[in-house]
Write a protein that holds these residues in place. Structure first.
Motif, PDB file in Angstrom:
ATOM      1  N   LEU A 126       0.830  -1.207   0.000  1.00 36.09           N
ATOM      2  CA  LEU A 126       0.000   0.000   0.000  1.00 36.09           C
ATOM      3  C   LEU A 126       0.859   1.250   0.000  1.00 36.09           C
ATOM      4  O   LEU A 126       1.759   1.400   0.836  1.00 36.09           O
ATOM      5  CB  LEU A 126      -0.924   0.011   1.221  1.00 36.09           C
ATOM      6  CG  LEU A 126      -1.864  -1.188   1.397  1.00 36.09           C
ATOM      7  CD1 LEU A 126      -2.776  -0.970   2.596  1.00 36.09           C
ATOM      8  CD2 LEU A 126      -2.684  -1.430   0.138  1.00 36.09           C
ATOM      9  N   ALA A 127       0.588   2.129  -0.970  1.00 39.11           N
ATOM     10  CA  ALA A 127       1.283   3.413  -1.005  1.00 39.11           C
ATOM     11  C   ALA A 127       0.643   4.404  -0.050  1.00 39.11           C
ATOM     12  O   ALA A 127       1.319   5.125   0.680  1.00 39.11           O
ATOM     13  CB  ALA A 127       1.285   3.974  -2.430  1.00 39.11           C
ATOM     14  N   ARG A 128      -0.672   4.447  -0.044  1.00 34.45           N
ATOM     15  CA  ARG A 128      -1.398   5.335   0.866  1.00 34.45           C
ATOM     16  C   ARG A 128      -2.866   4.922   0.905  1.00 34.45           C
ATOM     17  O   ARG A 128      -3.325   4.131   0.083  1.00 34.45           O
ATOM     18  CB  ARG A 128      -1.279   6.795   0.420  1.00 34.45           C
ATOM     19  CG  ARG A 128      -2.035   7.135  -0.854  1.00 34.45           C
ATOM     20  CD  ARG A 128      -1.957   8.623  -1.160  1.00 34.45           C
ATOM     21  NE  ARG A 128      -2.852   8.995  -2.237  1.00 34.45           N
ATOM     22  CZ  ARG A 128      -2.564   8.934  -3.526  1.00 34.45           C
ATOM     23  NH1 ARG A 128      -1.361   8.506  -3.894  1.00 34.45           N
ATOM     24  NH2 ARG A 128      -3.437   9.300  -4.443  1.00 34.45           N
ATOM     25  N   ALA A 129      -3.570   5.474   1.884  1.00 40.46           N
ATOM     26  CA  ALA A 129      -5.004   5.249   2.017  1.00 40.46           C
ATOM     27  C   ALA A 129      -5.685   6.609   2.142  1.00 40.46           C
ATOM     28  O   ALA A 129      -5.260   7.450   2.948  1.00 40.46           O
ATOM     29  CB  ALA A 129      -5.308   4.379   3.230  1.00 40.46           C
ATOM     30  N   ASP A 130      -6.706   6.839   1.337  1.00 46.95           N
ATOM     31  CA  ASP A 130      -7.416   8.124   1.323  1.00 46.95           C
ATOM     32  C   ASP A 130      -8.831   7.932   1.840  1.00 46.95           C
ATOM     33  O   ASP A 130      -9.563   7.073   1.348  1.00 46.95           O
ATOM     34  CB  ASP A 130      -7.462   8.701  -0.095  1.00 46.95           C
ATOM     35  CG  ASP A 130      -6.070   8.974  -0.639  1.00 46.95           C
ATOM     36  OD1 ASP A 130      -5.205   9.379   0.153  1.00 46.95           O
ATOM     37  OD2 ASP A 130      -5.845   8.773  -1.840  1.00 46.95           O
ATOM     38  N   ILE A 141     -12.745   4.422   2.185  1.00 47.54           N
ATOM     39  CA  ILE A 141     -11.286   4.435   2.294  1.00 47.54           C
ATOM     40  C   ILE A 141     -10.719   3.766   1.051  1.00 47.54           C
ATOM     41  O   ILE A 141     -10.878   2.555   0.853  1.00 47.54           O
ATOM     42  CB  ILE A 141     -10.812   3.697   3.555  1.00 47.54           C
ATOM     43  CG1 ILE A 141     -11.446   4.316   4.810  1.00 47.54           C
ATOM     44  CG2 ILE A 141      -9.293   3.737   3.656  1.00 47.54           C
ATOM     45  CD1 ILE A 141     -11.128   3.567   6.091  1.00 47.54           C
ATOM     46  N   ALA A 142     -10.081   4.556   0.188  1.00 48.40           N
ATOM     47  CA  ALA A 142      -9.486   4.035  -1.046  1.00 48.40           C
ATOM     48  C   ALA A 142      -8.025   3.696  -0.807  1.00 48.40           C
ATOM     49  O   ALA A 142      -7.300   4.453  -0.145  1.00 48.40           O
ATOM     50  CB  ALA A 142      -9.615   5.063  -2.170  1.00 48.40           C
ATOM     51  N   LEU A 143      -7.578   2.571  -1.341  1.00 45.39           N
ATOM     52  CA  LEU A 143      -6.224   2.072  -1.129  1.00 45.39           C
ATOM     53  C   LEU A 143      -5.432   2.167  -2.431  1.00 45.39           C
ATOM     54  O   LEU A 143      -5.797   1.547  -3.428  1.00 45.39           O
ATOM     55  CB  LEU A 143      -6.267   0.617  -0.650  1.00 45.39           C
ATOM     56  CG  LEU A 143      -7.149   0.354   0.582  1.00 45.39           C
ATOM     57  CD1 LEU A 143      -7.211  -1.141   0.872  1.00 45.39           C
ATOM     58  CD2 LEU A 143      -6.650   1.127   1.789  1.00 45.39           C
ATOM     59  N   ASP A 144      -4.376   2.966  -2.408  1.00 45.45           N
ATOM     60  CA  ASP A 144      -3.508   3.109  -3.585  1.00 45.45           C
ATOM     61  C   ASP A 144      -2.387   2.091  -3.463  1.00 45.45           C
ATOM     62  O   ASP A 144      -1.669   2.051  -2.441  1.00 45.45           O
ATOM     63  CB  ASP A 144      -2.943   4.534  -3.639  1.00 45.45           C
ATOM     64  CG  ASP A 144      -2.248   4.812  -4.952  1.00 45.45           C
ATOM     65  OD1 ASP A 144      -2.419   4.018  -5.902  1.00 45.45           O
ATOM     66  OD2 ASP A 144      -1.511   5.813  -5.046  1.00 45.45           O
ATOM     67  N   LEU A 145      -2.210   1.269  -4.496  1.00 45.37           N
ATOM     68  CA  LEU A 145      -1.263   0.168  -4.443  1.00 45.37           C
ATOM     69  C   LEU A 145       0.090   0.562  -5.007  1.00 45.37           C
ATOM     70  O   LEU A 145       0.189   1.383  -5.926  1.00 45.37           O
ATOM     71  CB  LEU A 145      -1.813  -1.038  -5.212  1.00 45.37           C
ATOM     72  CG  LEU A 145      -3.204  -1.525  -4.784  1.00 45.37           C
ATOM     73  CD1 LEU A 145      -3.613  -2.736  -5.615  1.00 45.37           C
ATOM     74  CD2 LEU A 145      -3.236  -1.858  -3.307  1.00 45.37           C
ATOM     75  N   LEU A 146       1.121  -0.052  -4.476  1.00 43.05           N
ATOM     76  CA  LEU A 146       2.481   0.218  -4.919  1.00 43.05           C
ATOM     77  C   LEU A 146       2.855  -0.615  -6.138  1.00 43.05           C
ATOM     78  O   LEU A 146       2.250  -1.654  -6.411  1.00 43.05           O
ATOM     79  CB  LEU A 146       3.468  -0.108  -3.797  1.00 43.05           C
ATOM     80  CG  LEU A 146       3.610   0.890  -2.643  1.00 43.05           C
ATOM     81  CD1 LEU A 146       4.466   0.257  -1.552  1.00 43.05           C
ATOM     82  CD2 LEU A 146       4.212   2.203  -3.113  1.00 43.05           C
ATOM     83  N   GLY A 147       3.872  -0.151  -6.843  1.00 46.55           N
ATOM     84  CA  GLY A 147       4.534  -0.940  -7.870  1.00 46.55           C
ATOM     85  C   GLY A 147       3.645  -1.413  -8.986  1.00 46.55           C
ATOM     86  O   GLY A 147       2.777  -0.711  -9.476  1.00 46.55           O
ATOM     87  N   GLU A 148       3.877  -2.672  -9.365  1.00 43.81           N
ATOM     88  CA  GLU A 148       3.198  -3.250 -10.514  1.00 43.81           C
ATOM     89  C   GLU A 148       1.920  -4.005 -10.148  1.00 43.81           C
ATOM     90  O   GLU A 148       1.366  -4.718 -10.985  1.00 43.81           O
ATOM     91  CB  GLU A 148       4.154  -4.210 -11.244  1.00 43.81           C
ATOM     92  CG  GLU A 148       5.402  -3.536 -11.780  1.00 43.81           C
ATOM     93  CD  GLU A 148       5.076  -2.422 -12.769  1.00 43.81           C
ATOM     94  OE1 GLU A 148       4.140  -2.605 -13.567  1.00 43.81           O
ATOM     95  OE2 GLU A 148       5.744  -1.382 -12.728  1.00 43.81           O
ATOM     96  N   THR A 149       1.478  -3.868  -8.922  1.00 42.08           N
ATOM     97  CA  THR A 149       0.246  -4.548  -8.513  1.00 42.08           C
ATOM     98  C   THR A 149      -0.928  -3.994  -9.291  1.00 42.08           C
ATOM     99  O   THR A 149      -1.167  -2.796  -9.300  1.00 42.08           O
ATOM    100  CB  THR A 149       0.012  -4.371  -7.003  1.00 42.08           C
ATOM    101  OG1 THR A 149       1.160  -4.824  -6.289  1.00 42.08           O
ATOM    102  CG2 THR A 149      -1.198  -5.178  -6.562  1.00 42.08           C
TER     103      THR A 149
END
Length: 210
Positions: A126-130, A141-149
């Motif tokens: 997880l990069a961040r949660a908004d 709560i939206a979850l922004d994913l890291l990398g190539e996920t």
């Protein structure tokens, strides 16, 4: 006799029992009414049929009696009520089939009414949660994913951040007491990321004496 479609789950909302050291911090599901309103656009659909009925009534009121004009427009109102009822049923079924889980290591999302999918999202991905606050304490709560996920938008819908399709962001949609849940998620993610991972080191065999 009641029947639980997910009785095969060893732990509610999870495909398998959590490993040693992992424990559940929070579990919940969407508020079905807010899900119908926000994700299924219930007010817009109701307004659309209302405008059509009003337009038909207005165009016919000078050609016939008011009762006749209303009778001619009423099928649109009935059709709108049926469609809105179907949307509310979909929202209720989607909410009942969904379980969001926050543990000390990951976010798990059991989603899908017809085809059930469980998403396991470790905090390391997880990069961040908004948090987007809604009405009456609900929120998303939206979850922004890291990398190539990568996740499919249609596979996750409606449990996604709306209209973000290039990089799908899975979301805990329309959950009650969203601010408290966001705090639980933030604290768990901070603790997990800050905790160093300890791995067992192997000692090389002693070299033969010269």
């Amino acid at each position: 006799m009641s029947h639980d479609d997910f009785a095969f789950e060893p732990v509610k909302g999870l495909p398998e029992a959590p490993p040693k050291g992992e424990h559940i911090l929070w579990q919940g599901r969407p508020d079905w009414w807010r899900l119908s309103v926000e994700a299924l656009s219930l007010p817009w659909v109701a307004g659309y049929f209302g405008v059509l009925a009003a337009w038909r009534f207005g165009t016919l009121m000078d050609q016939m009696t008011l009762i006749g004009a209303f009778a001619a427009a009423s099928p649109l109102l009935i059709m709108g009520a049926v469609v809105c009822g179907m949307l509310m049923i979909v929202g209720f079924v989607q909410a009942r089939a969904t379980v969001y889980t926050i543990t000390n290591r990951r976010v798990a999302m059991r989603i899908g009414a017809a085809l059930t999918v469980t998403l396991n999202l470790p905090y390391s991905q997880l990069a961040r949660a908004d948090l987007k606050p809604g009405k009456r304490g609900t929120g998303t709560i939206a979850l922004d994913l890291l990398g190539e996920t990568r996740l499919g938008y249609l596979v996750c819908w409606p449990h996604v951040r709306p209209w973000v399709m290039r990089r799908t962001q899975p979301a805990l949609r329309c959950i009650p007491d969203a601010a408290r849940v966001a705090q639980i998620l933030a604290e768990a993610a901070e603790t997990r990321v800050a905790t160093p991972r300890i791995t067992r080191m192997t000692t090389p065999r002693a070299m033969a004496a010269e």
